[in-house]
Enzyme design. Structure first.
Site, PDB file in Angstrom:
ATOM      1  N   GLY A   7       5.009 -15.742 -21.035  1.00 57.25           N
ATOM      2  CA  GLY A   7       6.731 -16.352 -20.974  1.00 57.25           C
ATOM      3  C   GLY A   7       7.442 -17.046 -20.681  1.00 57.25           C
ATOM      4  NE  ARG A  20       0.551  -7.973 -40.797  1.00 59.56           N
ATOM      5  CZ  ARG A  20       0.037  -8.759 -39.542  1.00 59.56           C
ATOM      6  NH1 ARG A  20       0.952  -9.015 -38.340  1.00 59.56           N
ATOM      7  NH2 ARG A  20      -1.093  -8.071 -39.250  1.00 59.56           N
ATOM      8  CG  HIS A  31       0.583 -23.629 -33.901  1.00 60.32           C
ATOM      9  ND1 HIS A  31       0.163 -22.529 -33.409  1.00 60.32           N
ATOM     10  CD2 HIS A  31      -0.401 -25.178 -33.896  1.00 60.32           C
ATOM     11  CE1 HIS A  31      -1.357 -23.321 -33.646  1.00 60.32           C
ATOM     12  NE2 HIS A  31      -1.430 -24.201 -33.923  1.00 60.32           N
TER      13      HIS A  31
HETATM   14  C1  GAR Z   1       1.964 -21.578 -25.597  1.00 63.14           C
HETATM   15  O1  GAR Z   1       1.218 -22.469 -25.974  1.00 63.14           O
HETATM   16  C2  GAR Z   1       2.848 -21.516 -27.493  1.00 63.14           C
HETATM   17  O2  GAR Z   1       2.584 -22.299 -27.551  1.00 63.14           O
HETATM   18  C3  GAR Z   1       0.979 -20.543 -28.134  1.00 63.14           C
HETATM   19  O3  GAR Z   1       1.620 -19.191 -27.161  1.00 63.14           O
HETATM   20  C4  GAR Z   1       1.320 -19.913 -25.927  1.00 63.14           C
HETATM   21  C5  GAR Z   1       2.337 -18.961 -24.852  1.00 63.14           C
HETATM   22  O4  GAR Z   1       2.595 -19.305 -24.154  1.00 63.14           O
HETATM   23  N1  GAR Z   1       1.976 -20.045 -29.273  1.00 63.14           N
HETATM   24  C6  GAR Z   1       0.840 -19.614 -30.527  1.00 63.14           C
HETATM   25  O5  GAR Z   1      -0.340 -20.233 -30.040  1.00 63.14           O
HETATM   26  C7  GAR Z   1       1.382 -19.291 -31.588  1.00 63.14           C
HETATM   27  N2  GAR Z   1       0.455 -19.562 -32.461  1.00 63.14           N
HETATM   28  P1  GAR Z   1       3.702 -18.733 -22.932  1.00 63.14           P
HETATM   29  O6  GAR Z   1       3.750 -17.154 -23.456  1.00 63.14           O
HETATM   30  O7  GAR Z   1       3.979 -19.240 -21.063  1.00 63.14           O
HETATM   31  O8  GAR Z   1       4.820 -19.439 -23.800  1.00 63.14           O
END
Ligand code: GAR
Length: 202
Positions: free
Chosen positions: A12, A65, A109
Protein backbone atom coordinates in the site's frame (compact mmCIF):
# COMPACT_ATOMS: atom_id res chain seq x y z
CA UNK A 1 -15.53 16.64 -4.43
CA UNK A 2 -13.96 13.81 -6.46
CA UNK A 3 -14.41 10.46 -4.75
CA UNK A 4 -11.50 8.05 -5.21
CA UNK A 5 -11.62 4.30 -4.69
CA UNK A 6 -8.28 2.56 -4.09
CA UNK A 7 -7.82 -1.12 -4.90
CA UNK A 8 -4.75 -2.83 -3.50
CA UNK A 9 -3.41 -6.28 -2.64
CA UNK A 10 -0.49 -5.65 -0.30
CA UNK A 11 1.90 -3.10 1.09
CA UNK A 12 0.00 0.00 0.00
CA UNK A 13 2.85 2.48 -0.41
CA UNK A 14 1.28 3.98 -3.53
CA UNK A 15 -2.02 4.32 -1.69
CA UNK A 16 -0.20 6.19 1.10
CA UNK A 17 1.53 8.46 -1.44
CA UNK A 18 -1.91 9.33 -2.86
CA UNK A 19 -3.35 9.92 0.62
CA UNK A 20 -0.39 12.16 1.54
CA UNK A 21 -0.73 14.11 -1.71
CA UNK A 22 -4.41 14.73 -1.02
CA UNK A 23 -3.57 15.90 2.49
CA UNK A 24 -0.92 18.25 1.06
CA UNK A 25 -3.40 19.72 -1.41
CA UNK A 26 -1.62 18.30 -4.46
CA UNK A 27 -4.79 16.56 -5.71
CA UNK A 28 -7.40 19.32 -5.41
CA UNK A 29 -11.02 18.54 -4.50
CA UNK A 30 -10.43 14.86 -3.94
CA UNK A 31 -10.91 12.43 -1.10
CA UNK A 32 -10.41 8.70 -0.72
CA UNK A 33 -13.91 7.28 -0.30
CA UNK A 34 -12.88 3.65 0.20
CA UNK A 35 -9.88 1.32 0.13
CA UNK A 36 -10.58 -2.24 -1.00
CA UNK A 37 -8.20 -5.21 -0.89
CA UNK A 38 -8.72 -8.57 -2.52
CA UNK A 39 -6.33 -10.06 0.06
CA UNK A 40 -7.39 -9.90 3.72
CA UNK A 41 -5.04 -8.61 6.43
CA UNK A 42 -2.56 -6.77 4.22
CA UNK A 43 -0.59 -3.75 5.50
CA UNK A 44 -2.37 -1.43 3.05
CA UNK A 45 -5.74 -2.08 4.70
CA UNK A 46 -4.33 -1.57 8.19
CA UNK A 47 -2.78 1.73 7.09
CA UNK A 48 -6.13 2.85 5.66
CA UNK A 49 -7.93 2.06 8.91
CA UNK A 50 -5.24 3.87 10.87
CA UNK A 51 -6.03 6.95 8.81
CA UNK A 52 -9.71 6.63 9.54
CA UNK A 53 -10.63 5.62 6.00
CA UNK A 54 -13.25 3.04 5.05
CA UNK A 55 -11.26 -0.13 4.39
CA UNK A 56 -12.81 -3.34 3.13
CA UNK A 57 -11.41 -6.80 2.43
CA UNK A 58 -13.19 -8.68 -0.36
CA UNK A 59 -11.27 -11.94 -0.52
CA UNK A 60 -10.87 -13.11 -4.11
CA UNK A 61 -9.47 -16.56 -3.30
CA UNK A 62 -11.48 -19.28 -4.98
CA UNK A 63 -13.96 -16.81 -6.45
CA UNK A 64 -14.89 -16.54 -10.11
CA UNK A 65 -13.46 -13.30 -11.50
CA UNK A 66 -16.79 -11.83 -12.66
CA UNK A 67 -18.51 -12.65 -9.36
CA UNK A 68 -15.76 -11.17 -7.22
CA UNK A 69 -15.61 -8.10 -9.47
CA UNK A 70 -19.37 -7.63 -9.10
CA UNK A 71 -18.89 -7.36 -5.33
CA UNK A 72 -16.07 -4.85 -5.78
CA UNK A 73 -18.17 -2.78 -8.20
CA UNK A 74 -21.07 -2.80 -5.73
CA UNK A 75 -18.79 -1.53 -2.94
CA UNK A 76 -17.37 1.19 -5.19
CA UNK A 77 -20.89 2.29 -6.10
CA UNK A 78 -21.95 2.25 -2.46
CA UNK A 79 -19.14 4.70 -1.69
CA UNK A 80 -20.01 6.78 -4.79
CA UNK A 81 -16.56 6.33 -6.29
CA UNK A 82 -15.85 8.31 -9.45
CA UNK A 83 -12.24 7.31 -10.14
CA UNK A 84 -10.80 3.87 -9.38
CA UNK A 85 -7.04 3.77 -8.68
CA UNK A 86 -5.32 0.40 -8.79
CA UNK A 87 -2.37 0.61 -6.40
CA UNK A 88 -0.62 -2.74 -6.42
CA UNK A 89 -3.89 -4.56 -7.16
CA UNK A 90 -2.51 -7.87 -8.39
CA UNK A 91 -5.60 -9.18 -10.07
CA UNK A 92 -6.87 -8.83 -13.62
CA UNK A 93 -10.15 -6.98 -14.00
CA UNK A 94 -13.04 -8.59 -15.87
CA UNK A 95 -14.41 -6.82 -18.96
CA UNK A 96 -17.56 -6.03 -16.96
CA UNK A 97 -15.51 -4.11 -14.41
CA UNK A 98 -13.81 -2.03 -17.10
CA UNK A 99 -17.17 -1.28 -18.75
CA UNK A 100 -18.64 -0.22 -15.39
CA UNK A 101 -16.04 2.59 -15.09
CA UNK A 102 -15.20 3.64 -18.66
CA UNK A 103 -11.89 5.55 -18.70
CA UNK A 104 -12.23 5.90 -14.97
CA UNK A 105 -9.76 3.22 -13.85
CA UNK A 106 -6.05 4.04 -13.49
CA UNK A 107 -3.11 1.75 -12.79
CA UNK A 108 0.54 2.22 -11.95
CA UNK A 109 3.10 -0.19 -13.31
CA UNK A 110 6.81 -0.31 -12.44
CA UNK A 111 8.20 -0.24 -15.99
CA UNK A 112 8.22 2.02 -19.01
CA UNK A 113 5.32 0.36 -20.81
CA UNK A 114 4.87 -1.19 -23.32
CA UNK A 115 8.12 -2.80 -22.14
CA UNK A 116 7.86 -5.40 -19.38
CA UNK A 117 4.17 -5.84 -18.63
CA UNK A 118 3.21 -8.45 -16.05
CA UNK A 119 4.81 -9.54 -12.82
CA UNK A 120 8.19 -8.45 -11.44
CA UNK A 121 8.62 -5.79 -14.09
CA UNK A 122 11.65 -4.27 -12.36
CA UNK A 123 13.51 -7.61 -12.37
CA UNK A 124 12.49 -8.24 -15.97
CA UNK A 125 13.95 -4.84 -16.93
CA UNK A 126 17.12 -5.33 -14.88
CA UNK A 127 17.78 -8.79 -16.29
CA UNK A 128 17.19 -7.51 -19.82
CA UNK A 129 19.99 -5.02 -19.36
CA UNK A 130 18.02 -1.83 -20.00
CA UNK A 131 19.85 1.38 -19.16
CA UNK A 132 16.70 3.42 -18.57
CA UNK A 133 13.87 2.17 -16.36
CA UNK A 134 10.87 3.81 -14.76
CA UNK A 135 7.15 3.66 -14.15
CA UNK A 136 3.93 4.28 -16.04
CA UNK A 137 0.49 5.48 -14.99
CA UNK A 138 -2.12 4.42 -17.52
CA UNK A 139 -5.83 3.96 -18.04
CA UNK A 140 -6.87 0.35 -17.61
CA UNK A 141 -8.30 -1.47 -20.60
CA UNK A 142 -9.06 -5.12 -21.18
CA UNK A 143 -5.45 -6.13 -21.85
CA UNK A 144 -2.85 -6.48 -19.13
CA UNK A 145 -0.78 -3.32 -18.51
CA UNK A 146 -1.87 -1.95 -21.87
CA UNK A 147 -4.23 1.06 -21.69
CA UNK A 148 -3.53 4.64 -22.77
CA UNK A 149 -0.44 6.06 -21.08
CA UNK A 150 -1.03 9.17 -18.95
CA UNK A 151 2.40 9.79 -17.46
CA UNK A 152 5.80 8.12 -17.30
CA UNK A 153 8.89 8.83 -15.23
CA UNK A 154 12.28 7.51 -16.28
CA UNK A 155 15.44 6.90 -14.28
CA UNK A 156 18.87 5.60 -15.29
CA UNK A 157 19.91 2.11 -14.30
CA UNK A 158 23.18 2.60 -12.41
CA UNK A 159 26.21 0.31 -12.69
CA UNK A 160 25.90 -0.29 -8.93
CA UNK A 161 22.22 -1.36 -9.16
CA UNK A 162 20.78 -4.76 -8.56
CA UNK A 163 17.12 -5.58 -9.16
CA UNK A 164 16.29 -4.63 -5.58
CA UNK A 165 17.90 -1.18 -5.54
CA UNK A 166 16.44 -0.46 -8.96
CA UNK A 167 12.95 -1.40 -7.74
CA UNK A 168 13.41 0.93 -4.76
CA UNK A 169 14.29 3.89 -6.96
CA UNK A 170 11.42 3.11 -9.35
CA UNK A 171 9.06 3.01 -6.35
CA UNK A 172 10.23 6.48 -5.33
CA UNK A 173 9.25 7.71 -8.82
CA UNK A 174 5.90 5.91 -8.59
CA UNK A 175 5.06 7.87 -5.46
CA UNK A 176 5.56 11.14 -7.36
CA UNK A 177 3.97 10.01 -10.61
CA UNK A 178 0.70 8.55 -9.37
CA UNK A 179 -0.63 11.59 -7.48
CA UNK A 180 0.41 13.84 -10.35
CA UNK A 181 -1.41 11.66 -12.90
CA UNK A 182 -4.55 11.53 -10.75
CA UNK A 183 -4.59 15.32 -10.41
CA UNK A 184 -4.21 15.70 -14.17
CA UNK A 185 -6.99 13.26 -14.98
CA UNK A 186 -9.34 14.83 -12.42
CA UNK A 187 -8.69 18.26 -13.95
CA UNK A 188 -10.39 16.92 -17.09
CA UNK A 189 -8.07 18.96 -19.30
CA UNK A 190 -7.11 16.22 -21.72
CA UNK A 191 -8.28 14.34 -24.77
CA UNK A 192 -7.53 10.81 -25.86
CA UNK A 193 -6.61 10.68 -29.53
CA UNK A 194 -6.07 7.11 -30.67
CA UNK A 195 -3.71 5.76 -28.03
CA UNK A 196 -2.33 9.21 -27.19
CA UNK A 197 -3.19 11.14 -24.05
CA UNK A 198 -3.05 14.79 -25.04
CA UNK A 199 -3.38 17.61 -22.54
CA UNK A 200 -5.47 20.58 -23.62
CA UNK A 201 -4.08 24.09 -23.66
CA UNK A 202 -4.96 25.95 -20.45
C1 GAR B 1 4.15 -1.19 -7.13
O1 GAR B 1 5.51 -1.23 -7.50
C2 GAR B 1 3.25 -1.18 -8.35
O2 GAR B 1 3.79 -0.44 -9.42
C3 GAR B 1 3.19 -2.64 -8.67
O3 GAR B 1 3.05 -3.27 -7.43
C4 GAR B 1 3.73 -2.49 -6.43
C5 GAR B 1 2.76 -2.23 -5.30
O4 GAR B 1 3.41 -1.59 -4.23
N1 GAR B 1 2.11 -2.94 -9.56
C6 GAR B 1 2.18 -3.79 -10.56
O5 GAR B 1 3.15 -4.46 -10.82
C7 GAR B 1 0.90 -3.88 -11.41
N2 GAR B 1 1.15 -4.61 -12.63
P1 GAR B 1 2.57 -0.84 -3.11
O6 GAR B 1 1.55 -1.85 -2.57
O7 GAR B 1 3.59 -0.48 -2.06
O8 GAR B 1 1.92 0.36 -3.74
Amino acid sequence: MHQLGILLSGRGSNFLAIADAIRAGAIPNARIAVVISNVPDVPGLAAARQRGLAAIALDSRGRKRAEHDADVIAALRQYEVELVCLAGYMRLLSPGFIQAFPQRILNIHPSLLPAFPGLDAQTQAFNDGVQVAGCTVHFVDEQLDHGVIILQRAIPVLPSDDAHTLAGRILHEEHQAYPEAIARVLSGRYQIIGRRYVESAQ
